[in-house]
Design an enzyme around this catalytic site. Sequence first.
Site, short mmCIF file in Angstrom:
data_model
loop_
_atom_site.label_atom_id
_atom_site.label_comp_id
_atom_site.label_asym_id
_atom_site.label_seq_id
_atom_site.Cartn_x
_atom_site.Cartn_y
_atom_site.Cartn_z
CG ASP A 1 -74.22 7.22 -4.02
OD1 ASP A 1 -73.05 6.98 -3.67
OD2 ASP A 1 -74.68 6.94 -5.13
CG ASP B 1 -70.11 8.18 -8.88
OD1 ASP B 1 -69.83 9.11 -9.65
OD2 ASP B 1 -69.28 7.60 -8.16
#
Length: 267
Positions: free
Chosen positions: A26, A28
């Site tokens: 991922d 953020d």
Amino acid sequence: MTAQNSIDDSTSSLSRLAPLEAVLFDIDGTLCDSDPLYFYAFQEMFSEIGFNDGVPITEEFFIQNIAGKHNEDIATFLFPDDHSRGVKFMEDKEAVFRRMAKEQIKPINGLDKLIKWIEDRSLRRAAVTNAPRLNADMMVSLLGLSDFFEFVIIGSDCERAKPFPDPYLKALELLKVSKDHTFICEDSVSGITAGVAAEMPVVGLTTRNPEDLLKTAKPALLIKDYADPKLWAALEEIDRKTGAATVKKDMDDSEVPQSKVRARIPV
């Protein structure tokens, strides 16, 4: 269960991936601690429109209702009776976030060490995010990882974004790797849920979200950051198992069947 047993179980769940083929990330909260910037961007935008009668949102509200979710879902949550307004609000919020991120973004502690470990083993890699394309590409570029990632996949590329497994399944398809030899790094319940639904073990980072909350999504391992000894114990076990498998294969290949040996003897 003791702390040591928990570490042993986590190490075992990752070591079964050997030989490892790929690592998916991922963005953020996983590559960088960007959630505070999103939080401040939302606060700034909410203040402008007088959201919640002008009372600033709390971090708990942000974690529960916003963090890790796709913009379409957030827009619907915030403006259930005016979706077009919600979409415009989210676009404006992203512009505020990008302005903040250009000056303040920093990688998660230990990320450089994990990046080198992946590169040294020539593993495949992709970034998989619910963030908009502009944000995702900017973040990857600011972190100096544009050449590291083979693909950057966003939720809008897929029929369904996280918490559904579609973005991670698309990553497997693009990289041409097996879910049985891939693990994921995530920091939110939404992301961990997506990875688990895609039938891959997920390393969860407690960057901002509470450990107890992340555990509800069933990560294979929870770590503070990429310098966490629990992570490196698991990676060392993957290396050990991969090395043992390689040695065994080399030995098997070197053993020539007797029938073939006899066939080489001139008559």
